[in-house]
Design a protein around this motif. Structure first.
Motif, PDB file in Angstrom:
ATOM      1  N   GLY A   1      97.191  67.200  46.490  1.00 38.39           N
ATOM      2  CA  GLY A   1      98.318  66.878  45.610  1.00 38.39           C
ATOM      3  C   GLY A   1      98.111  65.636  44.755  1.00 38.39           C
ATOM      4  O   GLY A   1      99.066  65.072  44.242  1.00 38.39           O
ATOM      5  N   ASP A   2      96.850  65.197  44.589  1.00 36.04           N
ATOM      6  CA  ASP A   2      96.611  64.022  43.754  1.00 36.04           C
ATOM      7  C   ASP A   2      96.491  64.442  42.290  1.00 36.04           C
ATOM      8  O   ASP A   2      96.074  65.566  41.995  1.00 36.04           O
ATOM      9  CB  ASP A   2      95.313  63.322  44.186  1.00 36.04           C
ATOM     10  N   PHE A   3      96.857  63.531  41.394  1.00 34.04           N
ATOM     11  CA  PHE A   3      96.759  63.860  39.968  1.00 34.04           C
ATOM     12  C   PHE A   3      96.598  62.575  39.158  1.00 34.04           C
ATOM     13  O   PHE A   3      96.914  61.484  39.630  1.00 34.04           O
ATOM     14  CB  PHE A   3      98.001  64.643  39.507  1.00 34.04           C
ATOM     15  N   TYR A   4      96.081  62.712  37.956  1.00 33.45           N
ATOM     16  CA  TYR A   4      95.967  61.570  37.061  1.00 33.45           C
ATOM     17  C   TYR A   4      95.875  62.072  35.617  1.00 33.45           C
ATOM     18  O   TYR A   4      95.605  63.263  35.385  1.00 33.45           O
ATOM     19  CB  TYR A   4      94.749  60.702  37.395  1.00 33.45           C
ATOM     20  N   ASP A   5      96.067  61.179  34.667  1.00 31.85           N
ATOM     21  CA  ASP A   5      95.884  61.537  33.255  1.00 31.85           C
ATOM     22  C   ASP A   5      95.829  60.247  32.423  1.00 31.85           C
ATOM     23  O   ASP A   5      96.263  59.184  32.890  1.00 31.85           O
ATOM     24  CB  ASP A   5      97.038  62.426  32.756  1.00 31.85           C
ATOM     25  N   LEU A   6      95.302  60.357  31.244  1.00 34.85           N
ATOM     26  CA  LEU A   6      95.264  59.261  30.267  1.00 34.85           C
ATOM     27  C   LEU A   6      95.435  59.917  28.909  1.00 34.85           C
ATOM     28  O   LEU A   6      94.681  60.830  28.580  1.00 34.85           O
ATOM     29  CB  LEU A   6      93.921  58.531  30.350  1.00 34.85           C
ATOM     30  N   PHE A   7      96.433  59.471  28.120  1.00 34.39           N
ATOM     31  CA  PHE A   7      96.794  60.244  26.926  1.00 34.39           C
ATOM     32  C   PHE A   7      97.375  59.322  25.852  1.00 34.39           C
ATOM     33  O   PHE A   7      97.926  58.261  26.154  1.00 34.39           O
ATOM     34  CB  PHE A   7      97.782  61.344  27.297  1.00 34.39           C
ATOM     35  N   PRO A   8      97.289  59.747  24.583  1.00 37.33           N
ATOM     36  CA  PRO A   8      97.797  58.914  23.489  1.00 37.33           C
ATOM     37  C   PRO A   8      99.318  58.978  23.381  1.00 37.33           C
ATOM     38  O   PRO A   8      99.919  60.027  23.609  1.00 37.33           O
ATOM     39  CB  PRO A   8      97.141  59.527  22.250  1.00 37.33           C
TER      40      PRO A   8
ATOM     41  N   LEU B   1      92.820  52.339  39.501  1.00 35.15           N
ATOM     42  CA  LEU B   1      93.938  52.962  40.219  1.00 35.15           C
ATOM     43  C   LEU B   1      93.347  53.924  41.251  1.00 35.15           C
ATOM     44  O   LEU B   1      92.349  54.593  40.987  1.00 35.15           O
ATOM     45  CB  LEU B   1      94.839  53.744  39.255  1.00 35.15           C
ATOM     46  N   HIS B   2      93.991  54.003  42.425  1.00 31.29           N
ATOM     47  CA  HIS B   2      93.462  54.922  43.451  1.00 31.29           C
ATOM     48  C   HIS B   2      94.599  55.525  44.256  1.00 31.29           C
ATOM     49  O   HIS B   2      95.718  54.999  44.255  1.00 31.29           O
ATOM     50  CB  HIS B   2      92.496  54.179  44.382  1.00 31.29           C
ATOM     51  N   THR B   3      94.310  56.632  44.937  1.00 30.02           N
ATOM     52  CA  THR B   3      95.286  57.182  45.891  1.00 30.02           C
ATOM     53  C   THR B   3      94.831  56.807  47.298  1.00 30.02           C
ATOM     54  O   THR B   3      93.674  56.437  47.518  1.00 30.02           O
ATOM     55  CB  THR B   3      95.400  58.720  45.782  1.00 30.02           C
ATOM     56  N   ASP B   4      95.764  56.930  48.256  1.00 26.70           N
ATOM     57  CA  ASP B   4      95.471  56.386  49.585  1.00 26.70           C
ATOM     58  C   ASP B   4      94.517  57.256  50.411  1.00 26.70           C
ATOM     59  O   ASP B   4      94.210  56.917  51.546  1.00 26.70           O
ATOM     60  CB  ASP B   4      96.761  56.090  50.352  1.00 26.70           C
TER      61      ASP B   4
ATOM     62  N   LEU C   1      98.576  57.910  37.690  1.00 30.06           N
ATOM     63  CA  LEU C   1      97.828  58.439  38.828  1.00 30.06           C
ATOM     64  C   LEU C   1      98.819  58.530  39.985  1.00 30.06           C
ATOM     65  O   LEU C   1      99.596  57.590  40.217  1.00 30.06           O
ATOM     66  CB  LEU C   1      96.664  57.503  39.169  1.00 30.06           C
ATOM     67  N   GLY C   2      98.847  59.675  40.654  1.00 28.80           N
ATOM     68  CA  GLY C   2      99.862  59.854  41.693  1.00 28.80           C
ATOM     69  C   GLY C   2      99.396  60.751  42.820  1.00 28.80           C
ATOM     70  O   GLY C   2      98.291  61.302  42.797  1.00 28.80           O
ATOM     71  N   ASP C   3     100.262  60.902  43.788  1.00 26.36           N
ATOM     72  CA  ASP C   3      99.923  61.625  45.011  1.00 26.36           C
ATOM     73  C   ASP C   3     101.187  62.307  45.508  1.00 26.36           C
ATOM     74  O   ASP C   3     102.132  61.637  45.930  1.00 26.36           O
ATOM     75  CB  ASP C   3      99.396  60.604  46.045  1.00 26.36           C
ATOM     76  N   VAL C   4     101.218  63.629  45.413  1.00 26.67           N
ATOM     77  CA  VAL C   4     102.366  64.382  45.928  1.00 26.67           C
ATOM     78  C   VAL C   4     102.211  64.524  47.432  1.00 26.67           C
ATOM     79  O   VAL C   4     101.127  64.840  47.922  1.00 26.67           O
ATOM     80  CB  VAL C   4     102.441  65.776  45.261  1.00 26.67           C
ATOM     81  N   CYS C   5     103.311  64.274  48.173  1.00 24.94           N
ATOM     82  CA  CYS C   5     103.255  64.422  49.621  1.00 24.94           C
ATOM     83  C   CYS C   5     103.070  65.901  49.951  1.00 24.94           C
ATOM     84  O   CYS C   5     103.737  66.754  49.382  1.00 24.94           O
ATOM     85  CB  CYS C   5     104.542  63.902  50.262  1.00 24.94           C
ATOM     86  N   GLY C   6     102.150  66.173  50.855  1.00 21.17           N
ATOM     87  CA  GLY C   6     101.914  67.547  51.274  1.00 21.17           C
ATOM     88  C   GLY C   6     100.707  68.131  50.558  1.00 21.17           C
ATOM     89  O   GLY C   6     100.076  67.481  49.724  1.00 21.17           O
TER      90      GLY C   6
END
Lengths: 269, 438
Positions: free
Chosen positions: B223-230, B365-368, B240-245
């Protein structure tokens, strides 16, 4: 990759003496030769190896593409010859490895002092069009694949063959338990197909090095007429029929097998 | 087992039976009498047993010479096969009784193993009966040796395995089916995972960017995700994030979070507003029986014309702090205390912080998944935030590419200890040639 560790190469015997390379067939690994090695190592440099996918070879080196035909194995044999650099060798190929020897010697005759084709078959499947009898139908080969599958659960799970005492060479015990005749079912299937569905009849005539065809007297896998066919197709080859029965004379009659190899390699090496 | 081939069956049973029959002693107690009676009865039952047991045992017995020729065979096996004894003994070999495929297996596996080991256990084969039908059997063989250790003959027991084989075939089919399904699932998961990540990161003028996604297990979508955008007017958004589950449900939230963040940033680019909008969307969407939430860090990047580099505002909802690795070799984490999980409360507290990324600085940035990775070296057996900060201090000054490479190496070293997916995203302001000369 280091080809010596890829093929788990063992070199034993007399240094500087003519070299004999022993190649095992489908099913097991270099331990197949353990009864003939003591007979040969007095007079020869003896090279043993496992085909990639068998025994203690590096399984990571196996790929379906490379080993989907005998060519991948032939490449390995020639790479081993180059790497070991023992001069022209006598190549002893059992069963399917006999045809690897035929193909390797046709490609690089200068690498070989001679070939011993032990219980060879250039084609296991009958060919009614030419009247060739290999002894098996395509359905028979499918049945073998089923037999491999039937023992898949056992091989991959609980069945670790228990080794009885090897009083002469106790160090073999552990090694055999772990490796001998145990093959990844996936690899075994591919090797079985290569072994039993290859047709190398047309390649026999290209052999120019001295060749000994050694067949067994009662071999359910390579019947006498197949040995006679190989002999007839390879110019100048010699044919001997061993008293040994079955398909594995190096286990059933090691002294007789070693004597045949030694007499041939001693003369041609 | 089938030990009568060499005449070894003695009549010991019979002899003992007669002895016990005569040896009654009326002076002894009831229970001893009872025991004697029982032994006598058993002995009578066992009368003439050895030969009968051999011939009519509930399994087939076969003795063969070393070349496979049949020397002795019991009645049970003859009945199963439908042959007369004379048709087999001295005439056929064991492998003649097998199907052709079984014969190949016998010659290439069974016989060599038996020769090597002196015994082989529980091999599945099929016998061909006289009328051509097939009998699935389990075969066990041992080599009988003489006093001098010389092999004399092969003893084989054969069990009818019709029921067992049917069951095993079912198992085998199920296993092959499961193997195929697992392969399909892995492909599906990997593909799905890719769709949740940007195919390439946006090219930001004056910024070196790099990212890495580590899949802990191909069996489940992480469930991790990230992006960089204009965004508008030369500004940029990153998150950058982390969805539980894990799994499909988490992937659905990941997808929703990603697109909500992109849209919310266009509408109102202040990082705390972006996360507040995401919180509202997730909270509305999953306010029912299946609450879904995530931790996320959102950054707004604005070029700094005065000092050079970028001004970055970071907003965090319960996410591990970002880390800055500076051009002077120092490194610090950028804590955002008080930020709450996104999606769980109607009004989550969002914490913000700002950082100036000067030329030569790198933000990570990192997820756990990384800091929670199991390792014997860390406190509580985890890699830990402190270890990551130490790594940052060792790396600084660094670039985005080098930092991500170092993290990838670290993930390799941690190996199976990384049991959760890990995403890392780094941005770096390269120094100009003149700055480097200074």
């Amino acid at each position: 990759m280091d080809v010596r560790s890829r093929n788990h190469v063992t070199v034993t015997g007399r240094t500087g003496a003519p070299a004999v390379m022993l190649a095992h067939g489908f099913g097991c690994d270099q331990n197949m030769w353990r009864l003939v090695v003591p007979e040969l190592e007095r007079d020869f440099t003896v090279v043993l190896f496992d085909h990639v996918g068998a025994g203690n070879s590096e399984l990571t080196a196996w790929s379906r593409d490379r080993y989907a035909s005998l060519d991948g194995y032939v490449d390995d044999v020639l790479e081993l010859c180059r790497e070991l650099d023992l001069g022209p060798i006598t190549f002893v190929g059992h069963s399917v490895s006999a045809m690897m020897g035929v193909l390797a010697a046709a490609r690089r005759p200068e690498a070989f002092a001679g070939l011993v084709l032990l219980a060879p078959s250039p084609c296991f499947v009958d060919d009614p069009a030419t009247g060739y009898r290999g002894g098996f139908s395509a359905e028979d080969i499918d049945e073998l694949l089923e037999s491999l599958d039937a023992n898949y659960l056992g091989w991959s799970g609980a069945m670790a063959p228990v080794i009885m005492g090897n009083p002469d060479r106790p160090e073999l015990g552990e090694e055999l338990t772990n490796s001998f005749c145990r093959t990844d079912p996936e690899i075994a299937r591919v090797f079985a197909r290569v072994t039993f569905l290859s047709d190398n009849r047309a390649d026999l005539a290209a052999v120019t090095v001295p060749t000994l065809v050694a067949q067994c007297s009662h071999d359910a896998i390579a019947p006498p007429e197949v040995g006679a066919f190989v002999h007839a197709q390879i110019p100048g080859s010699r044919l001997v029929t061993l008293n040994a029965t079955g398909h594995c004379p190096q286990l059933a009659a090691p002294e007789e097998t070693a004597a045949a190899i030694a007499a041939f390699a001693g003369a041609s090496g | 087992m089938c030990g009568t081939d060499d005449g070894a069956a003695d009549d010991g049973g019979r002899g003992r039976g007669r002895d016990h029959g005569r040896g009654r002693d009326h002076g002894r107690g009831r229970s001893e009498d009872h025991q004697e009676n029982q032994e006598a009865r058993f002995s009578e039952l066992l009368e003439d047993s050895a030969e009968d047991l051999y011939e009519h045992a509930p399994c087939g017995y076969l003795s063969t010479l070393l070349d496979g020729r049949i020397a002795k065979i019991n009645t049970t096996l003859l009945d199963w096969l439908g042959y007369e004894r004379d048709a087999l003994v001295g005439r056929k070999r064991f492998s003649d009784l097998l199907t052709v495929g079984g014969r190949l297996y016998h010659e290439t596996h069974f016989a060599p193993l038996l020769r090597m080991q002196g015994e082989i256990n529980g091999i599945a084969l099929e016998l061909k009966t006289a009328d051509g039908t097939r009998l699935p059997v389990m075969v066990t063989s041992t080599v009988k040796t003489g006093g001098d250790g010389q092999a004399l003959l092969i003893r084989t027991t054969i069990f009818d395995a019709r029921d067992r084989r049917a069951y095993e075939n079912e198992l085998l089919r199920a296993r092959q089916e499961a193997d195929r399904e697992r392969d399909r699932l892995k492909v599906l998961n990997t593909t799905l995972q890719k769709t949740l990540l940007p195919p390439t990161l946006a090219n930001v003028p004056g910024l070196d960017v790099a990212a890495h996604y580590h899949i802990a297990s191909a069996d489940e979508v992480g469930g991790d995700f990230y992006d960089l955008f204009p965004l508008a007017a030369g500004t940029w958004g990153m998150f950058l994030g982390d969805v539980c589950g894990k799994g499909a449900a988490a992937a659905a939230v990941t997808s929703l979070a990603r697109y909500t963040l992109r849209a919310a940033a266009v509408y109102s680019p202040a990082p705390d507003a972006v996360l507040a909008n995401l919180n509202t969307v997730l909270n509305h969407e999953y306010n029912g029986t299946d609450p879904r939430f995530c931790t996320v860090i959102f950054g707004l990047l604005t070029p700094d014309p005065d000092q050079g580099g970028f001004h970055i505002t970071l907003a965090s909802g319960g996410h591990p702090p970002a880390m800055v690795m500076r051009h002077d070799g120092t490194a610090d984490s950028l804590p955002t205390p008080g930020g709450q999980l996104i999606g769980i409360l109607p009004n989550a507290n969002i914490a913000t912080t700002t950082v100036h990324l000067a030329p030569g600085d790198t933000l990570l940035l990192h997820t756990d998944g990384l800091t929670e990775a199991h390792t014997a070296a860390g406190p509580d057996g985890r890699y830990s935030d402190e270890a990551l900060l130490d790594l940052g201090r060792a790396l600084a000054p660094t670039t985005a590419t080098d930092a991500i490479t170092a993290i990838r190496d670290l993930l390799d070293t941690l190996g199976n200890g990384v049991d959760d997916d890990t995403a890392v995203l780094a941005v770096h302001v390269p120094r100009t040639t003149s700055e480097e000369q200074q």
